[in-house]
Structure formats: C-alpha cells, structure tokens
Write an enzyme that holds these catalytic residues in place. Structure first.
Site, PDB file in Angstrom:
ATOM      1  N   HIS A 179      -8.507  -0.611   6.059  1.00 38.80           N
ATOM      2  CA  HIS A 179      -8.317  -1.812   6.266  1.00 38.80           C
ATOM      3  C   HIS A 179      -9.349  -2.932   5.352  1.00 38.80           C
ATOM      4  O   HIS A 179      -9.931  -2.604   4.634  1.00 38.80           O
ATOM      5  CB  HIS A 179      -9.750  -1.490   7.167  1.00 38.80           C
ATOM      6  CG  HIS A 179      -9.904  -2.685   8.413  1.00 38.80           C
ATOM      7  ND1 HIS A 179      -9.053  -3.660   8.703  1.00 38.80           N
ATOM      8  CD2 HIS A 179     -11.160  -3.730   7.990  1.00 38.80           C
ATOM      9  CE1 HIS A 179      -9.600  -4.645   9.335  1.00 38.80           C
ATOM     10  NE2 HIS A 179     -11.162  -4.155   9.031  1.00 38.80           N
TER      11      HIS A 179
ATOM     12  N   GLU B  86      -7.679  -1.722  -2.642  1.00 38.93           N
ATOM     13  CA  GLU B  86      -6.422  -1.038  -1.572  1.00 38.93           C
ATOM     14  C   GLU B  86      -5.847   0.118  -2.297  1.00 38.93           C
ATOM     15  O   GLU B  86      -5.770   1.443  -1.867  1.00 38.93           O
ATOM     16  CB  GLU B  86      -6.114  -2.213  -0.649  1.00 38.93           C
ATOM     17  CG  GLU B  86      -6.629  -2.362  -0.131  1.00 38.93           C
ATOM     18  CD  GLU B  86      -5.957  -3.365   1.508  1.00 38.93           C
ATOM     19  OE1 GLU B  86      -5.586  -2.762   2.208  1.00 38.93           O
ATOM     20  OE2 GLU B  86      -5.839  -5.137   2.005  1.00 38.93           O
TER      21      GLU B  86
ATOM     22  N   ILE C 251      -1.996  -1.277  17.677  1.00 36.68           N
ATOM     23  CA  ILE C 251      -2.625  -0.545  18.078  1.00 36.68           C
ATOM     24  C   ILE C 251      -2.541   0.761  18.574  1.00 36.68           C
ATOM     25  O   ILE C 251      -1.243   0.264  19.228  1.00 36.68           O
ATOM     26  CB  ILE C 251      -3.529  -1.189  19.381  1.00 36.68           C
ATOM     27  CG1 ILE C 251      -4.588  -2.429  18.580  1.00 36.68           C
ATOM     28  CG2 ILE C 251      -4.461  -0.086  20.359  1.00 36.68           C
ATOM     29  CD1 ILE C 251      -5.485  -3.001  19.493  1.00 36.68           C
TER      30      ILE C 251
ATOM     31  N   VAL D  43     -10.744   1.098  17.679  1.00 37.62           N
ATOM     32  CA  VAL D  43     -10.068  -0.249  16.617  1.00 37.62           C
ATOM     33  C   VAL D  43     -10.565   0.367  15.431  1.00 37.62           C
ATOM     34  O   VAL D  43     -11.882  -0.862  15.228  1.00 37.62           O
ATOM     35  CB  VAL D  43      -9.402  -1.271  16.510  1.00 37.62           C
ATOM     36  CG1 VAL D  43      -8.386  -2.592  15.702  1.00 37.62           C
ATOM     37  CG2 VAL D  43      -8.695  -1.324  18.317  1.00 37.62           C
TER      38      VAL D  43
ATOM     39  N   ASN E 135      -6.073   5.101   7.956  1.00 34.95           N
ATOM     40  CA  ASN E 135      -5.299   3.806   8.617  1.00 34.95           C
ATOM     41  C   ASN E 135      -6.360   3.612   7.066  1.00 34.95           C
ATOM     42  O   ASN E 135      -7.473   3.907   6.299  1.00 34.95           O
ATOM     43  CB  ASN E 135      -6.193   3.035   9.253  1.00 34.95           C
ATOM     44  CG  ASN E 135      -5.663   1.170   9.494  1.00 34.95           C
ATOM     45  OD1 ASN E 135      -5.116   1.762   9.302  1.00 34.95           O
ATOM     46  ND2 ASN E 135      -6.638   0.919   9.887  1.00 34.95           N
TER      47      ASN E 135
ATOM     48  N   ASN F  37       0.778  -1.034  -0.237  1.00 39.23           N
ATOM     49  CA  ASN F  37       0.058   0.306   0.368  1.00 39.23           C
ATOM     50  C   ASN F  37       0.601   0.642  -0.216  1.00 39.23           C
ATOM     51  O   ASN F  37       0.640   2.799  -0.376  1.00 39.23           O
ATOM     52  CB  ASN F  37      -1.071   0.083   1.500  1.00 39.23           C
ATOM     53  CG  ASN F  37      -2.091  -0.815   0.904  1.00 39.23           C
ATOM     54  OD1 ASN F  37      -3.073  -0.219  -0.028  1.00 39.23           O
ATOM     55  ND2 ASN F  37      -2.480  -2.258   1.325  1.00 39.23           N
TER      56      ASN F  37
ATOM     57  N   ASP G 189      -9.398   7.047  14.984  1.00 37.57           N
ATOM     58  CA  ASP G 189      -9.689   7.140  16.306  1.00 37.57           C
ATOM     59  C   ASP G 189      -9.914   6.392  16.873  1.00 37.57           C
ATOM     60  O   ASP G 189      -8.885   5.187  17.112  1.00 37.57           O
ATOM     61  CB  ASP G 189     -11.732   7.819  16.636  1.00 37.57           C
ATOM     62  CG  ASP G 189     -12.509   6.694  16.321  1.00 37.57           C
ATOM     63  OD1 ASP G 189     -11.337   5.792  16.639  1.00 37.57           O
ATOM     64  OD2 ASP G 189     -13.527   6.690  16.502  1.00 37.57           O
TER      65      ASP G 189
ATOM     66  N   MET H  31       0.864  -2.610  12.354  1.00 36.67           N
ATOM     67  CA  MET H  31      -0.265  -3.326  13.240  1.00 36.67           C
ATOM     68  C   MET H  31       0.482  -3.519  14.690  1.00 36.67           C
ATOM     69  O   MET H  31       0.784  -4.321  15.656  1.00 36.67           O
ATOM     70  CB  MET H  31       0.786  -4.982  12.440  1.00 36.67           C
ATOM     71  CG  MET H  31       0.222  -5.887  10.919  1.00 36.67           C
ATOM     72  SD  MET H  31      -0.966  -4.943  10.661  1.00 36.67           S
ATOM     73  CE  MET H  31      -2.309  -6.950  11.385  1.00 36.67           C
TER      74      MET H  31
END
Ligand code: GRF
Length: 200
Positions: free
Chosen positions: A109, A174, A92, A144, A107, A14, A141, A90
C-alpha cells in the site's frame, strides 16, 4: 520452493519489480507460478506472459464478490500456491478468501499505514500536509489496509511535490519493498507477536 501467486488489476510495475528481483536471485527459495487479474486488459498480465509466466484473467465485472472470490480461490488452490502477493489488486477480498489462505496473503500500500488507507493514498498524504510518506507491505486481514506490517519504507514529501512526483518517489520504494518483505517472510526468521512482525 515457495509457490507464489501475484494478483493485480493494472500495469503491474510492482509485479515486474518482484519478478526481476526473483530472477536475479535476490529472493531465494520462491517462484512465481501464477499471475491472476480481475481485469482481462491489465497490463501486468501481458507483461507476465512476456516473461513466460502463467497469467490468467478471472473477470470480476458484474460477478457477485463471493462468486468471483470462489473462482479466484479455486485457481489458487489448483496452482498449489503457498503465498499470494496483492500488487495493485483493486478488489476488496472476502473473509472466505482470507481464511482460505491464513497469513499467506501480502499486500503493498502506498502510504505509511495506518495513515491513509484506501484509495489514492498518495493524494491523501499530499492533501493532509504530511511531511513523510512511504509504503507498507503487510499481511492481509479482514479490514482494508490493516493487517500486521512486514515492513515500511519512507520518503520525504517536498514542498514542490505534485501528486505525480510524490507517487513516483513512493513507487521507487515500493519496488524495493515487496522483494525485501518477501525475503523476510521466506527467511523463517520472523514471527508474528501480536501485530508485531519481528525477528526471533
Ligand atoms: C501501487 O501504488 C500499489 O502500492 C497499490 O497499487 C499500485 C499498483 O501499481 N496497491 P502497479 O500496478 O504495481 O504499477
């Protein structure tokens, strides 16, 4: 020029798609000034260096989250970044990290959120029996895979799909989505109204 940092932990496809879109002039008004990884052996770091970009590892293994995030924040502030793109990062990230860069962290996903947050979204979609899958670019935010959605792209789930074929089909989308999302953010034409990121 909007100064962008990309955070990654893995191969960085990405990141590479985004860097290529920027190089081709498809995302005007920005430059990638820093690529950071929590893993020294992330393929994406090596790929960034080959492109002549500043790429650094700030290893997270064995380091308490708060401490690691402080090191990340310091590096991002020192590089004077305006926007942070998580691209397969990867980890949090802590509330302190998020509040240091309010509405400045994006982000990607590999699901149509709010379906299938968390790990292995593609596997979750397949197992659940979803007929449509896709990807989401969103603001980060404190929950997750939860912040306001910038854009989504969808793909069909085919009867003959395996995890790998579905993941590959989503990945194609993506690679378009991040550049497109960044274009929206940089255009200044969109505003957050509640959770809705809409043209005003
Ligand atoms: C992508 O599927 C992304 O959506 C997820 O992690 C994966 C990273 O892949 N957050 P890559 O390192 O960009 O190839």
């Amino acid at each position: 020029m909007t100064r962008i940092a990309v955070l990654l932990s893995g191969r960085g496809s990405n990141f590479l798609a985004l860097a290529e879109a920027i190089r081709r002039g498809l995302v005007p008004g920005c430059e990638i000034v820093l690529v950071l990884s929590n893993k020294a052996d992330a393929g994406g770091l090596e790929a960034a260096r080959k492109l002549g970009l500043e790429a650094r590892a700030i290893p997270s293994k064995g380091v308490p989250r708060a401490e690691h995030d402080q090191q990340m924040i310091a590096a991002l502030l020192a590089a004077k970044v305006d926007l942070i793109c998580l691209a397969g990062y990867m980890r949090i990230i802590s509330p302190e990290f998020i509040s240091a860069f309010p509405n400045q962290i994006l982000n990607i996903h590999p699901s149509l959120l709010p379906a299938f947050p968390g790990l292995d979204a593609q596997g979750q979609a397949l197992e659940y029996g979803a007929k449509i899958a896709g990807c989401t670019v969103h603001f980060v935010d404190e929950q997750v895979d939860h912040g306001a959605i910038i854009l989504q792209r969808q793909v069909p789930v085919l009867d003959e799909d395996t995890h790998d074929t579905l993941a590959a089909r989503i990945l194609v989308e993506e690679h378009q989505a991040y550049a497109e999302a960044l274009r929206r953010v940089l255009s200044g034409e969109y505003r957050l109204v509640g959770r809705r990121y809409i043209k005003v």
